[in-house]
Design a protein around this motif. Structure first.
Motif, PDB file in Angstrom:
ATOM      1  N   ASP A 156       0.840  -1.203   0.000  1.00 20.36           N
ATOM      2  CA  ASP A 156       0.000   0.000   0.000  1.00 20.36           C
ATOM      3  C   ASP A 156       0.872   1.248   0.000  1.00 20.36           C
ATOM      4  OD1 ASP A 156      -2.473   1.513   0.258  1.00 20.36           O
ATOM      5  OD2 ASP A 156      -1.877   1.866   2.336  1.00 20.36           O
ATOM      6  N   LEU A 159       2.422   1.677  -3.539  1.00 15.93           N
ATOM      7  CA  LEU A 159       1.440   2.124  -4.526  1.00 15.93           C
ATOM      8  C   LEU A 159       1.073   3.594  -4.326  1.00 15.93           C
ATOM      9  CD1 LEU A 159      -0.938  -0.991  -4.634  1.00 15.93           C
ATOM     10  CD2 LEU A 159       0.739  -0.295  -6.349  1.00 15.93           C
ATOM     11  N   LYS A 160       0.887   4.003  -3.066  1.00 18.52           N
ATOM     12  CA  LYS A 160       0.532   5.399  -2.791  1.00 18.52           C
ATOM     13  C   LYS A 160       1.699   6.333  -3.072  1.00 18.52           C
ATOM     14  CE  LYS A 160      -3.174   4.607   0.562  1.00 18.52           C
ATOM     15  NZ  LYS A 160      -3.617   4.750   1.975  1.00 18.52           N
ATOM     16  N   VAL A 162       4.057   5.880  -5.366  1.00 17.94           N
ATOM     17  CA  VAL A 162       4.135   6.013  -6.826  1.00 17.94           C
ATOM     18  C   VAL A 162       2.994   6.880  -7.350  1.00 17.94           C
ATOM     19  CG1 VAL A 162       4.013   4.760  -9.009  1.00 17.94           C
ATOM     20  CG2 VAL A 162       5.355   3.832  -7.126  1.00 17.94           C
ATOM     21  N   LYS A 163       1.796   6.712  -6.783  1.00 23.20           N
ATOM     22  CA  LYS A 163       0.637   7.492  -7.215  1.00 23.20           C
ATOM     23  C   LYS A 163       0.823   8.976  -6.923  1.00 23.20           C
ATOM     24  CE  LYS A 163      -4.355   7.986  -6.513  1.00 23.20           C
ATOM     25  NZ  LYS A 163      -5.548   7.481  -5.772  1.00 23.20           N
ATOM     26  N   ASP A 164       1.335   9.289  -5.725  1.00 21.38           N
ATOM     27  CA  ASP A 164       1.467  10.687  -5.306  1.00 21.38           C
ATOM     28  C   ASP A 164       2.735  11.359  -5.843  1.00 21.38           C
ATOM     29  OD1 ASP A 164      -0.867  10.319  -3.904  1.00 21.38           O
ATOM     30  OD2 ASP A 164       0.135   9.955  -1.985  1.00 21.38           O
TER      31      ASP A 164
END
Length: 247
Positions: A156, A159-160, A162-164
């Motif tokens: 988690d 993923l967060k 990389v997303k942010d």
């Protein structure tokens, strides 16, 4: 490295990495919390390592000391496996290329580039694993991170991040890690090889009975001195250069 066991350094390094995390991760968690919380304006100020450890055990139990350990198991195990395997293979290749004897004493012109090359390679594994580990560690006991912003696990967190922040965010502090691992491993293996060689020479000249137990003791002492010197050379904290506590 014996011809019948061409990958023994990789396996030995992997086992050493797992043992390192099992023993060292709780100490690392306390270190990261001390570095993080004792520099925040509104956070709790720990009086020391024992105070920090006691609060973690009281509020989260032993599990709290191993927060973020999964990414460490992956990162450190692969790091240790790769660095010992790559170093060994690179050293053998250079010895062949330079026509050097493998039975002689340590040769810095072979040890340094072999170790630095191995360190450079593993920096690409360590940088993201350390970042995830630290971001997981600063959650939990006395954390100022809002519950809505906390990560449920390493995946988690990745993923967060990389997303942010994009893929670049997962490699935050990568160049510093690259330098630290290249120089640090060059220092470590230089000290390790020389101390191990000279200790074995002294023991063999004093007694022909060099048992396996003594050999293990020599390896532990040589490795310990190597780590100590490399710590002073490039900095003791493996995580403080990656900005990994930034939320």
């Amino acid at each position: 490295m014996g011809e019948s066991y061409p990958y023994k350094e990789y396996v030995a390094g992997l086992l050493a990495g797992v043992a390192t995390v099992l023993i060292g991760h709780p100490f690392d968690t306390v270190k990261v919390k001390l570095q993080k919380h004792n520099t925040e304006a509104h956070g709790i100020k720990y009086r020391g390592g024992l105070h920090c450890t006691a609060r973690i055990l009281r509020t989260e139990g032993i599990r709290g000391l191993y927060r973020g350990a999964m990414s460490s198991f992956i990162g450190v195990a692969f790091e240790s496996s790769l660095v010992f395997g790559i170093y060994s293979q690179m050293k053998q290749s250079l010895q062949v290329a330079m026509g050097s004897s493998q039975t002689g004493g340590p040769q810095l012109q072979i040890i340094v580039p072999s170790a630095a090359y191995g360190g450079a390679i593993i920096s690409f594994v360590l940088c993201p694993s350390e970042l995830l580990k630290c971001r997981m560690q600063v959650q939990g006991t006395d954390s100022l991170v809002p519950m809505s912003s906390r990560y449920s696990g390493p995946l988690d967190c990745a993923l967060k991040t990389v997303k942010d922040e994009g893929v670049k965010g997962i490699f935050r502090g990568g160049f510093t890690t690259f330098l630290r691992e290249s120089l640090g491993n060059a220092v470590f293996f230089s000290v390790y090889e020389n101390v191990r060689y000279h200790m074995h020479s002294r023991l063999k000249s004093g007694s022909s009975d060099c048992t396996s137990l003594i050999d293990v003791g020599v390896g532990i002492l040589s490795g310990g001195l190597g780590v100590l010197v490399s710590c002073f050379a490039v900095g003791c904290g493996k995580d403080q250069n990656t900005n990994c506590c930034r939320q």
